[in-house]
Every structure is written in structure tokens, then in C-alpha cells.
Design an enzyme around this catalytic site. Structure first.
Site, PDB file in Angstrom:
ATOM      1  CD  GLN A   1      -8.386  -4.282  -2.895  1.00 45.18           C
ATOM      2  OE1 GLN A   1      -8.044  -4.185  -1.712  1.00 45.18           O
ATOM      3  NE2 GLN A   1      -9.440  -4.980  -3.274  1.00 45.18           N
TER       4      GLN A   1
ATOM      5  CB  CYS B   1      -1.763  -0.417   6.579  1.00 43.81           C
ATOM      6  SG  CYS B   1      -3.075  -0.220   5.381  1.00 43.81           S
TER       7      CYS B   1
ATOM      8  CB  CYS C   1      -0.983  -0.017   1.164  1.00 44.12           C
ATOM      9  SG  CYS C   1      -0.449   0.816   2.650  1.00 44.12           S
ATOM     10  CD  GLU C   2      -0.617   5.415  -3.667  1.00 43.57           C
ATOM     11  OE1 GLU C   2       0.047   5.048  -4.653  1.00 43.57           O
ATOM     12  OE2 GLU C   2      -1.514   6.272  -3.733  1.00 43.57           O
ATOM     13  CG  HIS C   3      -2.201   5.406   1.741  1.00 41.71           C
ATOM     14  ND1 HIS C   3      -3.236   4.591   1.355  1.00 41.71           N
ATOM     15  CD2 HIS C   3      -2.280   6.514   0.977  1.00 41.71           C
ATOM     16  CE1 HIS C   3      -3.929   5.185   0.410  1.00 41.71           C
ATOM     17  NE2 HIS C   3      -3.371   6.341   0.150  1.00 41.71           N
ATOM     18  CG  HIS C   4       0.158   2.813   6.275  1.00 40.36           C
ATOM     19  ND1 HIS C   4      -1.101   2.748   5.717  1.00 40.36           N
ATOM     20  CD2 HIS C   4       0.060   3.670   7.323  1.00 40.36           C
ATOM     21  CE1 HIS C   4      -1.927   3.534   6.393  1.00 40.36           C
ATOM     22  NE2 HIS C   4      -1.260   4.104   7.373  1.00 40.36           N
TER      23      HIS C   4
ATOM     24  CG  HIS D   1      -5.499  -3.269   2.455  1.00 43.27           C
ATOM     25  ND1 HIS D   1      -4.941  -2.326   1.620  1.00 43.27           N
ATOM     26  CD2 HIS D   1      -6.460  -3.904   1.724  1.00 43.27           C
ATOM     27  CE1 HIS D   1      -5.541  -2.377   0.438  1.00 43.27           C
ATOM     28  NE2 HIS D   1      -6.472  -3.320   0.476  1.00 43.27           N
TER      29      HIS D   1
HETATM   30  N1  LIG Z   1      -8.677   3.467  -0.719  1.00 45.90           N
HETATM   31  C1  LIG Z   1      -7.615   2.815  -0.269  1.00 45.90           C
HETATM   32  N2  LIG Z   1      -7.136   3.127   0.931  1.00 45.90           N
HETATM   33  C2  LIG Z   1      -6.069   2.429   1.382  1.00 45.90           C
HETATM   34  C3  LIG Z   1      -5.453   1.423   0.669  1.00 45.90           C
HETATM   35  N3  LIG Z   1      -4.439   0.933   1.401  1.00 45.90           N
HETATM   36  C4  LIG Z   1      -4.430   1.646   2.556  1.00 45.90           C
HETATM   37  N4  LIG Z   1      -5.414   2.579   2.555  1.00 45.90           N
HETATM   38  C5  LIG Z   1      -5.866   3.588   3.529  1.00 45.90           C
HETATM   39  O1  LIG Z   1      -5.155   4.787   3.394  1.00 45.90           O
HETATM   40  C6  LIG Z   1      -5.591   5.617   4.448  1.00 45.90           C
HETATM   41  C7  LIG Z   1      -4.525   6.625   4.847  1.00 45.90           C
HETATM   42  O2  LIG Z   1      -5.173   7.427   5.798  1.00 45.90           O
HETATM   43  P1  LIG Z   1      -4.448   8.384   6.851  1.00 45.90           P
HETATM   44  O3  LIG Z   1      -5.477   8.865   7.812  1.00 45.90           O
HETATM   45  O4  LIG Z   1      -3.642   9.390   6.110  1.00 45.90           O
HETATM   46  O5  LIG Z   1      -3.420   7.374   7.545  1.00 45.90           O
HETATM   47  P2  LIG Z   1      -3.400   6.788   9.012  1.00 45.90           P
HETATM   48  O6  LIG Z   1      -3.443   7.892  10.014  1.00 45.90           O
HETATM   49  O7  LIG Z   1      -2.253   5.862   9.105  1.00 45.90           O
HETATM   50  O8  LIG Z   1      -4.799   6.011   9.058  1.00 45.90           O
HETATM   51  P3  LIG Z   1      -5.246   4.706   9.839  1.00 45.90           P
HETATM   52  O9  LIG Z   1      -4.835   3.520   9.002  1.00 45.90           O
HETATM   53  O10 LIG Z   1      -6.742   4.824   9.924  1.00 45.90           O
HETATM   54  O11 LIG Z   1      -4.563   4.693  11.160  1.00 45.90           O
HETATM   55  C8  LIG Z   1      -6.030   4.654   5.556  1.00 45.90           C
HETATM   56  O12 LIG Z   1      -7.414   4.832   5.734  1.00 45.90           O
HETATM   57  C9  LIG Z   1      -5.724   3.267   4.975  1.00 45.90           C
HETATM   58  O13 LIG Z   1      -6.631   2.282   5.418  1.00 45.90           O
HETATM   59  C10 LIG Z   1      -5.994   1.115  -0.603  1.00 45.90           C
HETATM   60  O14 LIG Z   1      -5.525   0.230  -1.347  1.00 45.90           O
HETATM   61  N5  LIG Z   1      -7.060   1.836  -1.034  1.00 45.90           N
HETATM   62 ZN   LIG Z   2      -1.794   1.331   4.172  1.00 47.71          ZN
END
Ligand SMILES: Nc1nc2c(ncn2[C@@H]2O[C@H](COP(=O)(O)OP(=O)(O)OP(=O)(O)O)[C@@H](O)[C@H]2O)c(=O)[nH]1
Ligand SMILES: [Zn+2]
Length: 198
Positions: A128, A158, A87-90, A156
């Protein structure tokens, strides 16, 4: 351009990424010089290159490498294709299965090429939804079939190991083009991917 096979690690990239991993390991309070961690920055740098090798690959070229003229006009389904992405966020893994179908329009594609292109797009930093769209679009534009269907189910890390900590939630994404916009055709596909037939 021929698609590149992942055979070698780029030495410059390995060295640069390795240095960064070394910093991360120290910053979390570990001792990078202890025996078990000595080679870890290098291993992690190589693992990261493996997991993101899709950037250097051309999915359309892979499909074009095995397209054959054939008058078969029914649905072709490859289901339960396992996939691993980041996942590109974490930068934590998400993993699951892809189910893909198309209805040919004069041309079929070598079956193995379908999981191969899933890997090309999965081995990048992804969400995704985009992964689903990229696989769909690539098959649609390269093979020009009567229609394409893609369903991806994934868990996921994360959301499991951290954050909301939900162990059993599965995310489903899907995309349909052409003939699969028709409800009956789409239902046939959905029924076949959920059946135990094969
Ligand atoms: N739409 C989508 N979201 C994703 C995917 N993989 C991870 N995420 C989400 O990316 C979001 C990033 O949100 P942030 O609030 O910036 O990050 P965060 O504080 O780490 O959020 P939490 O995971 O809720 O603790 C999270 O809600 C993750 O669940 C994906 O493939 N698609
Ligand atoms: Zn993530």
C-alpha cells in the site's frame, strides 16, 4: 508510447500460467479433471493477467493524454476512488478507497484520468505504501502542479482471512507534495475528504 488498453489476453502467458495453476490445484488435493475445475486454470490465468495488467501501462502517458491549460488555482479533489490490488507478500487482495487532490499550476487534468492511474498502479503486486507513493509521484512529475495529496485507506485480505485474522482494521497511507506540506492546506483537504458534502 500510447498506453495499452486491456483488450486481449496473451495466449503464451495464459498457457504458461494455466499450467502452474493446474499444478497448484492438484497439490492442494483437488481433482483438476472434475467438471467444475476443468476450465479453472485457464480462468485463473486470465484473471491474474487482468489483475496485473498495470505492468504494461504507462500512467504518465494516460495523464498527458488529457491535460488542459486553465487558470484555476484552487484544490481539485477526487475522493472515494475504489481500488483493488494484490499484496505482494501473499498475492491476496487488498481493497479500499483512494482520495486524491491537486492544486493546478496552469494545467488541469481530465478527471477520469485520476482513477485510471490509480488502477494502473493498483493492478500490480503491491504494498500500500508504494502504491501511494507511485500515484503521488506520477501526478506530481507529469502535471507539475502546486501540490498533490494522496490518501489511501485499505483492508488487507491477508490480515482478514488468514494470519492475524483481524476483520475491521483499516490501513491508511498518505503522501503530500508542495502546497500540501502547508498544514492549513493539508487540513482543508483532510476535512473535505471526511465530509459528507458531495
Ligand atoms: N507494509 C505493508 N505490509 C503488508 C502489506 N500487505 C501485506 N503486508 C504484510 O507483509 C508482512 C509479511 O510478513 P511475514 O512475516 O513475512 O509473513 P507472514 O508470516 O505470512 O505474516 P502474517 O501475516 O503476520 O502471518 C505481513 O506482516 C503482512 O501483514 C502492505 O501493503 N504494506
Ligand atoms: Zn499480504
Amino acid at each position: 508510447m500510447m498506453y495499452k488498453k486491456f483488450e486481449e489476453y496473451n495466449i503464451q502467458v495464459t498457457e504458461a500460467v494455466q499450467l502452474n495453476y493446474s499444478g497448484i490445484i492438484s497439490e492442494i488435493g483437488e481433482d483438476v479433471t472434475r467438471d467444475g475445475l476443468l476450465k479453472t486454470p485457464e480462468r485463473a490465468a486470465k484473471a491474474m493477467q487482468f489483475l496485473t495488467q498495470g505492468y504494461d501501462m504507462d500512467a504518465a502517458e494516460i495523464l498527458k493524454g488529457a491535460m488542459f491549460s486553465e487558470e484555476y488555482n484552487n484544490m481539485v479533489i477526487v475522493k472515494d476512488i475504489e481500488l483493488y490490488s494484490l499484496c505482494e507478500h501473499h498475492m491476496l487482495p487488498f481493497f479500499g478507497k483512494a482520495h486524491i487532490a491537486y492544486i493546478p499550476n496552469g494545467k488541469i487534468v481530465g478527471l477520469s484520468k485520476i482513477p485510471r492511474i490509480v488502477d494502473v498502479f493498483a493492478r500490480r503486486l503491491q504494498v500500500q505504501e508504494r502504491l501511494t507513493d507511485q500515484v503521488l509521484k506520477c501526478i506530481d512529475e507529469t502535471l507539475n502542479p502546486q501540490g498533490v495529496a494522496v490518501v489511501i485507506e485499505a483492508s488487507h485480505m491477508c490480515m482478514m482471512m488468514r494470519g492475524v485474522q483481524k476483520q475491521n482494521s483499516v490501513t491508511t497511507t498518505s503522501g503530500f507534495t508542495g502546497a500540501f506540506k502547508n498544514q492549513e492546506t493539508r487540513n482543508e483537504f483532510l476535512k473535505l475528504i471526511t465530509s459528507d458534502l458531495t
